[in-house]
Design a protein around this motif. Sequence first.
Motif, PDB file in Angstrom:
ATOM      1  N   THR A 177      63.994  22.949  47.863  1.00 60.50           N
ATOM      2  CA  THR A 177      62.960  21.930  47.702  1.00 60.50           C
ATOM      3  C   THR A 177      62.981  20.925  48.852  1.00 60.50           C
ATOM      4  OG1 THR A 177      63.090  22.106  45.286  1.00 60.50           O
ATOM      5  CG2 THR A 177      62.194  20.057  46.178  1.00 60.50           C
ATOM      6  N   TRP A 178      61.805  20.424  49.204  1.00 60.21           N
ATOM      7  CA  TRP A 178      61.685  19.290  50.127  1.00 60.21           C
ATOM      8  C   TRP A 178      61.210  18.079  49.321  1.00 60.21           C
ATOM      9  CZ3 TRP A 178      63.444  19.118  55.006  1.00 60.21           C
ATOM     10  CH2 TRP A 178      63.602  20.317  55.711  1.00 60.21           C
ATOM     11  N   VAL A 179      61.900  16.972  49.498  1.00 63.95           N
ATOM     12  CA  VAL A 179      61.557  15.702  48.857  1.00 63.95           C
ATOM     13  C   VAL A 179      61.422  14.660  49.967  1.00 63.95           C
ATOM     14  CG1 VAL A 179      62.363  13.888  47.280  1.00 63.95           C
ATOM     15  CG2 VAL A 179      62.836  16.303  46.767  1.00 63.95           C
ATOM     16  N   ARG A 180      60.463  13.768  49.846  1.00 61.79           N
ATOM     17  CA  ARG A 180      60.330  12.720  50.865  1.00 61.79           C
ATOM     18  C   ARG A 180      60.353  11.344  50.237  1.00 61.79           C
ATOM     19  NH1 ARG A 180      54.073  13.570  53.042  1.00 61.79           N
ATOM     20  NH2 ARG A 180      52.998  12.911  51.105  1.00 61.79           N
ATOM     21  N   GLN A 181      60.651  10.370  51.083  1.00 62.03           N
ATOM     22  CA  GLN A 181      60.730   8.982  50.634  1.00 62.03           C
ATOM     23  C   GLN A 181      60.256   8.086  51.761  1.00 62.03           C
ATOM     24  OE1 GLN A 181      64.704   7.550  49.535  1.00 62.03           O
ATOM     25  NE2 GLN A 181      63.753   6.307  47.928  1.00 62.03           N
ATOM     26  N   ALA A 182      59.088   7.497  51.582  1.00 61.24           N
ATOM     27  CA  ALA A 182      58.594   6.544  52.560  1.00 61.24           C
ATOM     28  C   ALA A 182      59.515   5.321  52.571  1.00 61.24           C
ATOM     29  CB  ALA A 182      57.167   6.133  52.218  1.00 61.24           C
ATOM     30  N   PRO A 183      59.677   4.668  53.700  1.00 56.17           N
ATOM     31  CA  PRO A 183      60.584   3.516  53.776  1.00 56.17           C
ATOM     32  C   PRO A 183      60.285   2.489  52.695  1.00 56.17           C
ATOM     33  CG  PRO A 183      59.875   4.155  55.961  1.00 56.17           C
ATOM     34  CD  PRO A 183      59.073   4.989  55.004  1.00 56.17           C
ATOM     35  N   GLY A 184      61.304   2.174  51.900  1.00 54.22           N
ATOM     36  CA  GLY A 184      61.155   1.181  50.843  1.00 54.22           C
ATOM     37  C   GLY A 184      60.408   1.650  49.611  1.00 54.22           C
ATOM     38  N   LYS A 185      60.074   2.950  49.560  1.00 51.67           N
ATOM     39  CA  LYS A 185      59.302   3.485  48.426  1.00 51.67           C
ATOM     40  C   LYS A 185      60.124   4.476  47.626  1.00 51.67           C
ATOM     41  CE  LYS A 185      55.649   1.198  49.756  1.00 51.67           C
ATOM     42  NZ  LYS A 185      55.163   0.025  48.968  1.00 51.67           N
ATOM     43  N   GLY A 186      59.480   5.090  46.635  1.00 52.13           N
ATOM     44  CA  GLY A 186      60.163   6.008  45.749  1.00 52.13           C
ATOM     45  C   GLY A 186      60.205   7.441  46.266  1.00 52.13           C
ATOM     46  N   LEU A 187      60.848   8.286  45.489  1.00 53.12           N
ATOM     47  CA  LEU A 187      60.961   9.699  45.844  1.00 53.12           C
ATOM     48  C   LEU A 187      59.662  10.423  45.506  1.00 53.12           C
ATOM     49  CD1 LEU A 187      64.506  10.465  44.356  1.00 53.12           C
ATOM     50  CD2 LEU A 187      63.932   9.910  46.733  1.00 53.12           C
ATOM     51  N   GLU A 188      59.300  11.380  46.361  1.00 51.58           N
ATOM     52  CA  GLU A 188      58.117  12.211  46.108  1.00 51.58           C
ATOM     53  C   GLU A 188      58.488  13.669  46.331  1.00 51.58           C
ATOM     54  OE1 GLU A 188      53.371  12.373  47.144  1.00 51.58           O
ATOM     55  OE2 GLU A 188      54.731  11.882  48.787  1.00 51.58           O
ATOM     56  N   TRP A 189      58.260  14.481  45.329  1.00 49.80           N
ATOM     57  CA  TRP A 189      58.465  15.936  45.437  1.00 49.80           C
ATOM     58  C   TRP A 189      57.366  16.486  46.328  1.00 49.80           C
ATOM     59  CZ3 TRP A 189      56.426  20.732  44.673  1.00 49.80           C
ATOM     60  CH2 TRP A 189      57.316  21.782  44.402  1.00 49.80           C
ATOM     61  N   VAL A 190      57.724  17.192  47.382  1.00 52.72           N
ATOM     62  CA  VAL A 190      56.738  17.636  48.368  1.00 52.72           C
ATOM     63  C   VAL A 190      56.435  19.119  48.246  1.00 52.72           C
ATOM     64  CG1 VAL A 190      56.259  17.900  50.844  1.00 52.72           C
ATOM     65  CG2 VAL A 190      57.398  15.831  49.991  1.00 52.72           C
ATOM     66  N   ALA A 191      57.473  19.941  48.249  1.00 48.24           N
ATOM     67  CA  ALA A 191      57.261  21.388  48.258  1.00 48.24           C
ATOM     68  C   ALA A 191      58.526  22.093  47.807  1.00 48.24           C
ATOM     69  CB  ALA A 191      56.865  21.865  49.648  1.00 48.24           C
ATOM     70  N   GLY A 192      58.336  23.278  47.256  1.00 48.99           N
ATOM     71  CA  GLY A 192      59.468  24.088  46.841  1.00 48.99           C
ATOM     72  C   GLY A 192      59.191  25.548  47.095  1.00 48.99           C
ATOM     73  N   ILE A 193      60.260  26.341  47.229  1.00 48.24           N
ATOM     74  CA  ILE A 193      60.119  27.762  47.516  1.00 48.24           C
ATOM     75  C   ILE A 193      61.169  28.523  46.727  1.00 48.24           C
ATOM     76  CG2 ILE A 193      61.597  27.596  49.571  1.00 48.24           C
ATOM     77  CD1 ILE A 193      59.734  29.735  50.869  1.00 48.24           C
TER      78      ILE A 193
END
Lengths: 116, 111
Positions: free
Chosen positions: A35-51
């Motif tokens: 899985t790829w998860v991203r987090q904008a600076p100062g923000k929460g976690l966001e699930w981006v993509a999975g394989i």
Amino acid sequence: EVQLVESGGGLVQPGGSLRLSCAASGFIFSNYWMTWVRQAPGKGLEWVAGISQDGSEQSFVDSVKGRFTISRDNAKSSLYLQMNSLRADDTAFYYCARGAGWYDYWGQGTLVTVSS
Amino acid sequence: QSALTQPASVSGSPGQSITISCTGTSSDVGAYDYVSWYQQHPGKVPKLVIYDVSIRPSGVSNRFSGSKSGNTASLTISGLQAEDEADYYCNSYTSSSPRYVFGTGTKVTVL
């Protein structure tokens, strides 16, 4: 020891492309959904993509569909995220994580900054 | 698919118990026992503290416990300690796209 090491982040202009990589070690990579998860600076976690383990099943958050692709090379124990048509709101730390329903190991993250 | 709803902040005194809620819908939290929780200290990588609603990974303190009722999952931290001050996120499988979704996050403050 399980390790996940991301690379490929950096500064890119809006509309540009980047390819993130995640090198895995310490476990049988081909046995795990990734899985790829991203987090904008100062923000929460966001699930981006999975394989899935063999790459046959992929899922993306709506905001990246059609722009990002996820792939893996089990022979190289590596996970990839190809990011095209990048926008300012894609700016974030991008983490690769092991697993599907729960993520027991995470990389340290790579920062992607989209700015002119 | 919108993010799962968590309170922005929760606080408690050392030794107390606190509970963080994670509210979804009948398409995610309410439909599947695939809820996990993560602790993230400032500048650090998220750490798994609960998976499959209530299972604690090896090495995680037994002061952390999880539960679910209807469309709401909960994380309880008992015997609150200074080291528990962090951000906490829930995550759930969804029947729609994308396959998984995180909660909005909760900042826990130890008074």
